[in-house]
Design an enzyme around this catalytic site. Structure first.
Site, PDB file in Angstrom:
ATOM      1  CE1 TYR A  96      -4.316  -1.421   0.692  1.00 39.63           C
ATOM      2  CE2 TYR A  96      -3.011  -2.997   1.948  1.00 39.63           C
ATOM      3  CZ  TYR A  96      -4.195  -2.648   1.332  1.00 39.63           C
ATOM      4  OH  TYR A  96      -5.253  -3.501   1.352  1.00 39.63           O
ATOM      5  CE1 TYR A 135      -2.349  -6.740   3.951  1.00 43.56           C
ATOM      6  CE2 TYR A 135      -3.096  -6.306   1.710  1.00 43.56           C
ATOM      7  CZ  TYR A 135      -3.312  -6.267   3.082  1.00 43.56           C
ATOM      8  OH  TYR A 135      -4.480  -5.767   3.571  1.00 43.56           O
ATOM      9  NE  ARG A 145      -6.737 -10.459   4.987  1.00 37.85           N
ATOM     10  CZ  ARG A 145      -7.739  -9.675   4.563  1.00 37.85           C
ATOM     11  NH1 ARG A 145      -7.648  -8.382   4.638  1.00 37.85           N
ATOM     12  NH2 ARG A 145      -8.849 -10.203   4.072  1.00 37.85           N
ATOM     13  CG  HIS A 148      -7.999  -7.633   0.354  1.00 39.91           C
ATOM     14  ND1 HIS A 148      -6.822  -8.238   0.739  1.00 39.91           N
ATOM     15  CD2 HIS A 148      -8.007  -6.420   0.961  1.00 39.91           C
ATOM     16  CE1 HIS A 148      -6.162  -7.441   1.549  1.00 39.91           C
ATOM     17  NE2 HIS A 148      -6.849  -6.318   1.703  1.00 39.91           N
ATOM     18  CG  HIS A 150      -9.672  -2.472   1.800  1.00 39.73           C
ATOM     19  ND1 HIS A 150      -9.931  -3.000   3.042  1.00 39.73           N
ATOM     20  CD2 HIS A 150      -8.399  -2.831   1.508  1.00 39.73           C
ATOM     21  CE1 HIS A 150      -8.853  -3.641   3.478  1.00 39.73           C
ATOM     22  NE2 HIS A 150      -7.909  -3.556   2.570  1.00 39.73           N
TER      23      HIS A 150
HETATM   24 FE   LIG Z   1      -6.063  -4.602   2.695  1.00 38.12          FE
END
Ligand SMILES: [Fe+2]
Length: 227
Positions: A96, A135, A145, A148, A150
């Site tokens: 991110y 990640y 995870r 995905h 959000h």
């Molecule tokens: Fe996330």
């Protein structure tokens, strides 16, 4: 809403819920008129470029281009028109663009990972973006995870913000993900997995994934912040 279709506030396998779940009973606050005033979001109007995460910088981001599109519906299957849909995600490497993300994967100077759009008269939204990477997240040993995206939606007012995550079909990490598995109802979990859609797929350009979102009722999409 069927039992088990929404994640509980406390789900010990998802470790951070132990710290953040309320330890005391919730108190319901009465709404007043000001709670339902129109939302004011951002400093400028939503522009077309906000829905195309591949053209927000000087160059193109790295990764697999994808179209993510679907409809926002109410409990009776009616389209939710002209509602704000926001998304945020990691880049193709699973990183991110955020100060607290210290995953040692490269940032992409051409990818912010944030987009927004408004549904049309049929409740449809559409984004062009890059498929996010998985990640690690330190929840437990070797925790990753699944890929995905959000999503945040606003229903009738700023206070009715709903936040959820969209997943990708066939991801082997789903079975091991406590965030996804915190939703007890298998059908509700399934509703968070987008569908590959050849009709949305653009030849020689981008794969298409369909993700419909139901705001309320027995078939409501599971949301993170609904009690
Ligand atoms: Fe996330």
């Amino acid at each position: 809403m069927s039992t088990g279709s929404q994640p509980p506030l406390l789900y010990p396998p998802y470790a951070s819920t132990v710290r953040r779940a309320p330890a005391r009973p919730l108190i319901r606050l009465p709404h007043n008129f000001s709670d339902f005033a129109a939302p004011v979001y951002g400093y400028r109007d939503v522009a077309e470029v906000d829905a195309d995460l591949t053209c927000q910088h000087a160059g193109e981001p790295l990764g697999e281009r994808i179209v993510v599109s679907g409809r926002v519906l109410d409990e009776d299957g009616r389209p939710v028109r002209r509602t704000l849909v926001e998304l945020w995600q990691s880049n193709a490497a699973g990183r991110y663009r955020h100060a607290i993300d210290d995953h040692p994967a490269p940032l992409d100077p051409n990818f912010s990972g944030a987009g927004r759009t408004i549904t049309d008269d049929d409740g449809q939204y559409r984004f062009l973006t890059i498929k996010p990477g998985a990640y690690p997240w330190r929840n437990h040993h070797n925790a990753w995870r699944p890929a995905h995206i959000h999503f945040s939606l606003f229903g009738e007012s700023f206070l009715s913000r709903l936040v959820t995550q969209m997943y990708f079909p066939g991801d082997p990490l789903l079975a091991r993900d406590p965030v996804f598995q915190s939703i007890a109802d298998a059908g509700a979990r399934e509703s968070l997995i987008s569908r590959f859609d050849l009709d949305l797929t653009e030849p020689e350009w981008a794969l298409g994934y369909r993700f419909d979102i139901v705001l309320r009722g027995p078939r409501s999409t599971p949301f993170e912040d609904r009690t």
